[in-house]
Motif scaffolding. Structure first.
Motif, PDB file in Angstrom:
ATOM      1  N   SER A  42     -23.927-139.471   6.615  1.00 10.40           N
ATOM      2  CA  SER A  42     -24.015-140.510   5.578  1.00 10.40           C
ATOM      3  C   SER A  42     -25.118-140.194   4.580  1.00 10.40           C
ATOM      4  CB  SER A  42     -24.268-141.877   6.226  1.00 10.40           C
ATOM      5  OG  SER A  42     -23.201-142.248   7.068  1.00 10.40           O
ATOM      6  N   PHE A  43     -26.262-139.737   5.088  1.00 11.82           N
ATOM      7  CA  PHE A  43     -27.356-139.397   4.177  1.00 11.82           C
ATOM      8  C   PHE A  43     -27.038-138.134   3.378  1.00 11.82           C
ATOM      9  CE2 PHE A  43     -30.010-142.291   6.725  1.00 11.82           C
ATOM     10  CZ  PHE A  43     -30.640-142.963   5.689  1.00 11.82           C
ATOM     11  N   GLN A  44     -26.217-137.244   3.933  1.00 10.46           N
ATOM     12  CA  GLN A  44     -25.803-136.071   3.173  1.00 10.46           C
ATOM     13  C   GLN A  44     -24.980-136.494   1.959  1.00 10.46           C
ATOM     14  OE1 GLN A  44     -26.843-133.054   4.044  1.00 10.46           O
ATOM     15  NE2 GLN A  44     -25.843-131.946   2.386  1.00 10.46           N
ATOM     16  N   GLU A  45     -24.088-137.474   2.148  1.00  6.27           N
ATOM     17  CA  GLU A  45     -23.316-138.000   1.019  1.00  6.27           C
ATOM     18  C   GLU A  45     -24.242-138.625  -0.015  1.00  6.27           C
ATOM     19  OE1 GLU A  45     -20.371-140.704   2.366  1.00  6.27           O
ATOM     20  OE2 GLU A  45     -19.492-139.323   3.829  1.00  6.27           O
ATOM     21  N   LEU A  46     -25.229-139.386   0.464  1.00  3.75           N
ATOM     22  CA  LEU A  46     -26.181-140.009  -0.461  1.00  3.75           C
ATOM     23  C   LEU A  46     -26.988-138.944  -1.195  1.00  3.75           C
ATOM     24  CD1 LEU A  46     -27.622-142.500  -1.601  1.00  3.75           C
ATOM     25  CD2 LEU A  46     -29.107-142.465   0.414  1.00  3.75           C
ATOM     26  N   GLY A  47     -27.421-137.897  -0.482  1.00  2.41           N
ATOM     27  CA  GLY A  47     -28.189-136.829  -1.120  1.00  2.41           C
ATOM     28  C   GLY A  47     -27.399-136.113  -2.197  1.00  2.41           C
ATOM     29  N   VAL A  48     -26.123-135.830  -1.934  1.00  2.75           N
ATOM     30  CA  VAL A  48     -25.266-135.189  -2.943  1.00  2.75           C
ATOM     31  C   VAL A  48     -25.138-136.079  -4.174  1.00  2.75           C
ATOM     32  CG1 VAL A  48     -22.899-134.459  -3.439  1.00  2.75           C
ATOM     33  CG2 VAL A  48     -23.986-133.778  -1.290  1.00  2.75           C
ATOM     34  N   CYS A  49     -24.959-137.384  -3.948  1.00  2.00           N
ATOM     35  CA  CYS A  49     -24.851-138.323  -5.063  1.00  2.00           C
ATOM     36  C   CYS A  49     -26.124-138.325  -5.908  1.00  2.00           C
ATOM     37  CB  CYS A  49     -24.558-139.725  -4.541  1.00  2.00           C
ATOM     38  SG  CYS A  49     -24.622-141.021  -5.789  1.00  2.00           S
ATOM     39  N   VAL A  50     -27.287-138.362  -5.254  1.00  2.00           N
ATOM     40  CA  VAL A  50     -28.566-138.380  -5.977  1.00  2.00           C
ATOM     41  C   VAL A  50     -28.745-137.101  -6.793  1.00  2.00           C
ATOM     42  CG1 VAL A  50     -31.077-138.328  -5.680  1.00  2.00           C
ATOM     43  CG2 VAL A  50     -29.698-139.967  -4.398  1.00  2.00           C
ATOM     44  N   VAL A  51     -28.434-135.955  -6.194  1.00  2.00           N
ATOM     45  CA  VAL A  51     -28.589-134.678  -6.903  1.00  2.00           C
ATOM     46  C   VAL A  51     -27.688-134.637  -8.133  1.00  2.00           C
ATOM     47  CG1 VAL A  51     -28.137-132.201  -6.736  1.00  2.00           C
ATOM     48  CG2 VAL A  51     -29.351-133.371  -4.898  1.00  2.00           C
ATOM     49  N   GLN A  52     -26.417-135.019  -7.978  1.00  2.00           N
ATOM     50  CA  GLN A  52     -25.472-134.968  -9.093  1.00  2.00           C
ATOM     51  C   GLN A  52     -25.877-135.905 -10.220  1.00  2.00           C
ATOM     52  OE1 GLN A  52     -21.842-135.869  -6.944  1.00  2.00           O
ATOM     53  NE2 GLN A  52     -21.217-133.721  -6.985  1.00  2.00           N
ATOM     54  N   GLN A  53     -26.225-137.143  -9.864  1.00  2.00           N
ATOM     55  CA  GLN A  53     -26.535-138.121 -10.906  1.00  2.00           C
ATOM     56  C   GLN A  53     -27.846-137.808 -11.627  1.00  2.00           C
ATOM     57  OE1 GLN A  53     -24.394-140.469 -11.994  1.00  2.00           O
ATOM     58  NE2 GLN A  53     -23.039-139.398 -10.579  1.00  2.00           N
ATOM     59  N   CYS A  54     -28.844-137.321 -10.895  1.00  2.00           N
ATOM     60  CA  CYS A  54     -30.105-136.952 -11.537  1.00  2.00           C
ATOM     61  C   CYS A  54     -29.888-135.797 -12.512  1.00  2.00           C
ATOM     62  CB  CYS A  54     -31.147-136.573 -10.495  1.00  2.00           C
ATOM     63  SG  CYS A  54     -31.844-137.980  -9.594  1.00  2.00           S
ATOM     64  N   ALA A  55     -29.025-134.845 -12.156  1.00  2.00           N
ATOM     65  CA  ALA A  55     -28.736-133.730 -13.054  1.00  2.00           C
ATOM     66  C   ALA A  55     -28.079-134.225 -14.331  1.00  2.00           C
ATOM     67  CB  ALA A  55     -27.846-132.711 -12.350  1.00  2.00           C
ATOM     68  N   LYS A  56     -27.172-135.186 -14.211  1.00  2.00           N
ATOM     69  CA  LYS A  56     -26.518-135.726 -15.405  1.00  2.00           C
ATOM     70  C   LYS A  56     -27.510-136.500 -16.276  1.00  2.00           C
ATOM     71  CE  LYS A  56     -21.943-136.238 -13.298  1.00  2.00           C
ATOM     72  NZ  LYS A  56     -20.887-137.196 -12.894  1.00  2.00           N
ATOM     73  N   ILE A  57     -28.349-137.296 -15.623  1.00  2.00           N
ATOM     74  CA  ILE A  57     -29.303-138.118 -16.381  1.00  2.00           C
ATOM     75  C   ILE A  57     -30.278-137.249 -17.157  1.00  2.00           C
ATOM     76  CG2 ILE A  57     -31.220-139.749 -16.110  1.00  2.00           C
ATOM     77  CD1 ILE A  57     -29.644-140.930 -13.718  1.00  2.00           C
TER      78      ILE A  57
END
Length: 528
Positions: free
Chosen positions: A407-422
């Motif tokens: 579950s935290f791996q999914e959250l980590g992937v989400c954080v990495v992707q969204q921070c890169a876009k921002i």
């Protein structure tokens, strides 16, 4: 724990060019419209990138010339080639071979940005040995925690290796140096941190600290350099959740800075490591402690600094949002309606302060045992789940293959992707142009740039010094502000405003939204 909201999904696409050549036939590339084509040129190795369109068709030509893409401009250039009678001669020009490699790499599409890795500027240090058929290059990604970096490396090897003249391919993976968007305008301790992520709930007891710590160690496990800042002065949780060898913060007497402690490669700062336990102090003093701990720490180069926010929407939260430009926020809640009500307040606060909320985590919603699913809230067993973070070792470290870690791996992937876009978005830029005596405002994601008269900005201050908070009566009069007033300094306040220092010593907080509503100057000659 489950991830309720994650605005992006992980995918990967690859476009290939399949064609069969005929003897004596040459081909030209014709660009086709595509939704991912760029209007602006990108730069690779300090040169303009010609591959602004990433989809092509091949047309046969019965000529002694073939059309190729120039690496100096985006238009097509004619490159003379040998006739079919000289087929097999190894006289491929360096420019043609470089274009072959870049064209092959442009088939790989970055899922976060929706365009090819060449246009993204990922390809660096391209070296070609024509005689030996060797190609080497470096892929510089936005973060070392990129969840598909191995796939990038594999596909880059594959698409280049299929070129007929290539015998050996060497791909090196790297990441961009850690740096914030506006490094020069931040305190020295924060100038080498790429992304600052707040984990917040505005409700106590929902497992926010557990999520923050496990998220940080998940990002570290993905290859990122990570730090954790425990912003809860009244009840710091970090000393209970991790077990560093050195449990006291140290001071650098020469620089008068704080040296963070560390556990399993993650840097840690908490008031609980200051040797004083929990604080008993008033709000303004707490804000000062938060500012000191955060900005004077020698964090070094970090890809992600995770801030464990305290409950509420008061002084501490506002101080953090003003001192640093938070990249994003992760919201933690539980299935209870009361928790959702408080969390909604926090979401509204972040929205007002221009901090994107990139994920919502519902914690302690259920657990499985004996083939059944149990819902702890309302049955008195919620504390059993929250205790999983109190052992001194994060759950993702203790059981990296478990369901919680996934579950935290999914959250980590989400954080990495969204921070890169921002980070690709440009924040509103405000500066004072002394040559024309006007304040320039550049709006992000547009070409809109407008000018404001300094006196107009000063007269529209909405603070308690200028407007009575109870009656709304205007205390600052029009004539109180001279027409020739000039700001002494303008600096960002988080993501939502700028602080303007005026000659009388007053520090005005001017939100970006307010600046866009003020009367603008027109017909002012722009400075060269």
């Amino acid at each position: 724990m489950q991830l309720l909201y994650a605005p992006s999904s992980l995918y990967f696409s690859l476009r290939t060019l399949n064609f069969q050549s005929k003897p004596g036939t040459f081909y030209c590339l014709r660009s086709l419209p595509h939704p991912f084509s760029f209007k602006k040129k990108k730069k690779i190795n300090n040169q303009e990138n010609p591959f602004s369109v990433v989809r092509y068709s091949l047309l046969p030509l019965k000529l002694n010339y073939a059309f190729g893409l120039s690496n100096q401009r985006s238009s097509f250039s004619c490159i003379k080639t040998k006739t079919a009678s000289l087929e097999g001669a190894s006289t491929v020009s360096s420019r043609t071979t470089e274009n072959d490699v870049l064209k092959a790499l442009s088939q790989i599409i970055d899922p976060d940005f929706g365009t090819d890795i060449v246009s993204c500027g990922f390809v660096k240090d391209l070296l070609i040995d024509e005689a030996q058929g060797e190609v080497s290059f470096r892929l510089e990604l936005t973060t070392p925690a990129c969840p598909i970096k191995d796939m990038f490396e594999q596909k880059a090897n594959e698409v280049v290796a299929v070129l007929p003249w290539v015998k050996n391919v060497k791909v090196t993976m790297s990441a961009q140096p850690a740096r914030p968007i506006f490094a020069g305008k931040l305190p020295a301790g924060l100038q080498t941190i790429s992304n600052i992520v707040a984990v917040s709930s505005c409700k106590g007891g929902v497992g926010k600290s557990t999520v923050a710590v496990n998220l940080a160690y998940t990002l570290a496990g993905m290859g990122a350099r990570v730090g954790i800042f425990d912003a809860d002065i009244y009840g710091p949780s970090l000393p209970t959740m991790v077990s560093p060898e050195n449990r006291l913060l140290e001071m650098n007497p020469e620089k008068r800075t704080i040296i963070p402690t560390a556990y399993l490669g993650v840097k840690l700062v908490s008031f609980g490591f200051a040797g004083q336990g929990r604080a008993i102090m008033r709000g303004p003093m707490v804000s000062g402690v938060i500012d000191q701990l955060l900005t004077t720490t020698e964090w070094g180069e970090l890809d992600y600094l995770v801030i464990d926010m305290p409950p509420g929407t008061g002084d501490i939260q506002l101080t953090l949002c003003q001192v640093v430009p938070l990249t994003a926020a992760v919201i933690v809640t539980t299935p209870q309606k009361l928790a959702f009500i408080d969390v909604a307040k926090g979401v509204r606060m972040f929205s007002k302060l221009k901090v994107p909320c990139i994920a919502v985590v519902e914690n302690m919603c259920h657990f499985d045992a004996d083939g059944k699913r149990y819902y702890p809230f309302g049955r008195g067993s919620g504390s059993q789940l929250s205790a999983s973070g109190d052992s001194g070792m994060p759950e993702v470290v203790a059981d990296p293959q478990g369901e919680v870690s996934r579950s935290f791996q999914e959250l980590g992937v989400c954080v990495v992707q969204q921070c890169a876009k921002i980070r690709q978005q440009v924040s509103t830029a405000v500066m004072y142009d002394k040559s024309i005596k006007a304040i320039k405002v550049k709006v992000p994601d547009s070409d809109d740039e407008f000018l404001l008269h300094p006196a107009t900005v000063r007269r529209n201050d909405q603070s308690a010094r200028s407007v009575d908070e109870w009656t709304g009566e205007q205390k600052l009069q029009y004539t109180d502000v001279p027409e020739d007033i000039e700001p002494e300094e303008i600096r960002p306040m988080g993501n939502y405003a700028v602080q303007i220092t005026w000659p009388d010593g007053f520090n005005q907080i001017a939100p970006y939204d307010q600046l866009q509503t003020l009367e603008r100057l027109v017909g002012v000659p722009r400075s060269a």
